[in-house]
Design a protein around this motif. Structure first.
Motif, short mmCIF file in Angstrom:
data_model
loop_
_atom_site.label_atom_id
_atom_site.label_comp_id
_atom_site.label_asym_id
_atom_site.label_seq_id
_atom_site.Cartn_x
_atom_site.Cartn_y
_atom_site.Cartn_z
N PRO A 1 -0.09 5.97 -9.30
CA PRO A 1 0.47 4.93 -8.45
C PRO A 1 0.74 3.61 -9.18
O PRO A 1 1.67 2.90 -8.85
CB PRO A 1 -0.58 4.75 -7.35
N ARG A 2 -0.08 3.27 -10.17
CA ARG A 2 0.12 2.00 -10.86
C ARG A 2 1.45 1.98 -11.60
O ARG A 2 2.25 1.06 -11.46
CB ARG A 2 -1.03 1.73 -11.85
N ILE A 3 1.69 3.02 -12.41
CA ILE A 3 2.91 3.07 -13.19
C ILE A 3 4.12 3.30 -12.28
O ILE A 3 5.18 2.71 -12.48
CB ILE A 3 2.82 4.18 -14.27
N GLY A 4 3.96 4.16 -11.27
CA GLY A 4 5.06 4.39 -10.32
C GLY A 4 5.45 3.12 -9.59
O GLY A 4 6.64 2.79 -9.49
N HIS B 1 -8.22 -7.72 -8.04
CA HIS B 1 -7.62 -8.13 -9.31
C HIS B 1 -6.28 -8.84 -9.06
O HIS B 1 -6.01 -9.92 -9.62
CB HIS B 1 -7.40 -6.89 -10.19
N ASN B 2 -5.46 -8.23 -8.19
CA ASN B 2 -4.16 -8.83 -7.87
C ASN B 2 -4.31 -10.16 -7.14
O ASN B 2 -3.50 -11.07 -7.31
CB ASN B 2 -3.33 -7.87 -7.02
N SER B 3 -5.35 -10.27 -6.31
CA SER B 3 -5.58 -11.52 -5.57
C SER B 3 -5.80 -12.69 -6.52
O SER B 3 -5.26 -13.78 -6.33
CB SER B 3 -6.80 -11.37 -4.65
N GLY B 4 -6.59 -12.44 -7.58
CA GLY B 4 -6.84 -13.50 -8.56
C GLY B 4 -5.57 -13.93 -9.27
O GLY B 4 -5.32 -15.12 -9.47
N LEU B 5 -4.72 -12.95 -9.63
CA LEU B 5 -3.47 -13.27 -10.32
C LEU B 5 -2.50 -14.00 -9.39
O LEU B 5 -1.79 -14.92 -9.81
CB LEU B 5 -2.82 -11.98 -10.84
N LEU B 6 -2.48 -13.60 -8.11
CA LEU B 6 -1.62 -14.28 -7.14
C LEU B 6 -2.02 -15.73 -6.97
O LEU B 6 -1.18 -16.64 -6.93
CB LEU B 6 -1.68 -13.57 -5.78
N MET B 7 -3.34 -15.95 -6.87
CA MET B 7 -3.85 -17.32 -6.73
C MET B 7 -3.47 -18.15 -7.94
O MET B 7 -3.06 -19.31 -7.82
CB MET B 7 -5.38 -17.30 -6.57
N ALA C 1 -2.07 -8.75 -18.46
CA ALA C 1 -2.49 -8.06 -17.24
C ALA C 1 -2.04 -6.61 -17.26
O ALA C 1 -2.79 -5.70 -16.86
CB ALA C 1 -1.93 -8.78 -16.01
N LEU C 2 -0.82 -6.37 -17.74
CA LEU C 2 -0.32 -4.99 -17.85
C LEU C 2 -1.15 -4.20 -18.86
O LEU C 2 -1.50 -3.03 -18.63
CB LEU C 2 1.15 -4.99 -18.28
N PHE C 3 -1.47 -4.84 -19.98
CA PHE C 3 -2.29 -4.19 -21.01
C PHE C 3 -3.67 -3.85 -20.46
O PHE C 3 -4.22 -2.78 -20.73
CB PHE C 3 -2.41 -5.12 -22.23
N PHE C 4 -4.22 -4.75 -19.64
CA PHE C 4 -5.52 -4.54 -19.03
C PHE C 4 -5.49 -3.34 -18.07
O PHE C 4 -6.36 -2.46 -18.11
CB PHE C 4 -5.94 -5.80 -18.28
N LYS C 5 -4.46 -3.29 -17.20
CA LYS C 5 -4.40 -2.26 -16.16
C LYS C 5 -3.98 -0.90 -16.70
O LYS C 5 -4.44 0.13 -16.21
CB LYS C 5 -3.44 -2.70 -15.05
N LEU C 6 -3.08 -0.89 -17.68
CA LEU C 6 -2.49 0.36 -18.12
C LEU C 6 -3.07 0.92 -19.42
O LEU C 6 -2.84 2.07 -19.75
CB LEU C 6 -0.97 0.19 -18.30
N VAL C 7 -3.84 0.09 -20.15
CA VAL C 7 -4.37 0.54 -21.43
C VAL C 7 -5.90 0.46 -21.47
O VAL C 7 -6.60 1.48 -21.41
CB VAL C 7 -3.77 -0.25 -22.61
N GLN D 1 5.24 -9.77 -10.60
CA GLN D 1 6.28 -9.68 -11.63
C GLN D 1 7.31 -10.79 -11.46
O GLN D 1 7.77 -11.37 -12.45
CB GLN D 1 6.96 -8.32 -11.56
N VAL D 2 7.67 -11.10 -10.20
CA VAL D 2 8.61 -12.20 -9.96
C VAL D 2 8.00 -13.53 -10.40
O VAL D 2 8.64 -14.33 -11.10
CB VAL D 2 8.99 -12.26 -8.46
#
Length: 348
Positions: A54-57, A124-130, A170-176, A278-279
């Motif tokens: 789901p993350r990559i999709g 995790h996403n909440s922190g990045l959104l803030m 963040a992408l490196f953290f989530k995907l790698v 991403q936006v």
């Protein structure tokens, strides 16, 4: 139905744009064709989510969807429409957090009493959104009050570079480095049991072709907004925040709601929130840097109405999503917030 709309709508849209049909007819035709193309993007995303997770999709769907908006924004910047670009990006944040997530929670909640998604990803996403909206967007507005245009632009460039670097981290953290570390049980089961409709290669090809078609149609759709706005009495701000954002993100809207209806909330949430991140952390900073090559540069400065709307949306989404569960009433709450803001921007 969507296949018929796609194979008829795309060539007819090209013919209509070349023959300069009436703007109202083209507006309706373009919107219907984009919605039809979005259905294919949704199917491709579902296949990729099963194959790659789901993350990559969700990330691929958000990337291809935002590529359309990036292309439209670059053309708009070249034309000097800085205000419209900022308004449309504000609309993307509001649309993804309130409209897309709201519709997903609502539609999925009507079929399932209680839906779950990965609570670790949500936090995790909440922190990045803030960080992205409440710090990176508010700080330039506050500090620019005591700065001239040159210093304001320099501050915007510095913040844009930091946002891009943090987004890549963040992408490196989530995907790698932490891929699978916070994977939920339902996510593992879904990944093991389901068979994708299309293979990885075909799904990516469909996403790419559909994105190119949507980009072409969206670029021409922008030219109809001025006439449609005058006809219906819509202001440029309302067109940018509401209309451009809804049409530009039609693919993500359709995909996220489809995933929620099938109880694949990890993908739906990743599309809605992942696209917002991403936006805010990539598309907008990249546009700030690209604008340096045009006659009019775009500083990272929003109006107070846009800022308050985005901050309110982030706070509401954080409160609702932090428990890793959703239902139709929470979706209705998000939709109500979107409608209230839409009325405000319409009357502003």
């Amino acid at each position: 139905m969507f296949m018929l709309l796609t194979f008829i709508g795309v060539p007819v849209s090209v013919i209509g744009s070349l023959m300069h049909w009436p703007s109202i007819i083209l507006f309706i035709l373009y919107c219907l064709t984009i919605i039809a193309l979005s259905s294919y993007m949704g199917r491709a995303t579902e296949s990729l989510a099963i194959v790659a997770g789901p993350r990559i999709g969700g990330l691929l769907n958000a990337t291809f969807g935002n590529a359309v908006e990036l292309i439209i924004s670059v053309f708009s910047l070249k034309a000097g429409l800085v205000g419209i670009v900022l308004a449309s990006l504000t609309g993307s944040v509001l649309g993804n957090l309130l409209l897309v997530a709201g519709l997903s929670f609502f539609v999925g909640g009507l079929k399932f009493k209680r839906q779950e998604f990965n609570v670790f990803d949500a936090r995790h996403n909440s922190g990045l959104l803030m960080f992205a909206v409440m710090i990176a967007f508010v700080i330039p507005e506050v500090f620019s009050m005591n700065m001239n245009e040159t210093k304001t632009l320099s501050l915007s460039i510095g913040i844009s570079v930091i946002l891009i670097l943090l987004y890549l981290a963040a992408l490196f953290f989530k995907l790698v480095t932490h891929r699978g570390v916070y994977q939920s049980g339902t996510e593992k089961e879904a990944h093991e049991e389901e068979t994708p409709e299309w293979g990885k290669g075909k799904a990516i090809a469909v996403l790419l072709i559909a994105t190119l078609a949507v980009a072409y149609i969206s670029e021409h759709l922008v030219h109809t907004f001025e006439y449609v706005g005058k006809t219906f009495g819509w202001t440029e701000l309302f067109i940018g925040v509401i209309i451009v954002a809804i049409v530009g993100n039609a693919a993500e809207h359709a995909s996220a709601v489809l995933m929620a209806f099938k109880n694949k909330m990890d993908v739906a949430v990743e599309i809605a929130i992942g696209s917002t991140l991403q936006v805010a952390m990539f598309v907008l900073p990249v546009l700030v840097l690209i604008s340096l090559f045009f006659d009019e540069s775009m500083p990272l400065i929003f109006t107070w109405q846009e800022l308050i709307a985005m901050v309110s949306s982030v706070l509401l989404m954080v409160v609702i999503s932090n428990d890793g569960e959703s239902n139709w009433f929470e979706g209705l709450t998000l939709l109500a917030a979107y409608v209230i803001m839409g009325i405000g921007f319409f009357l502003l």
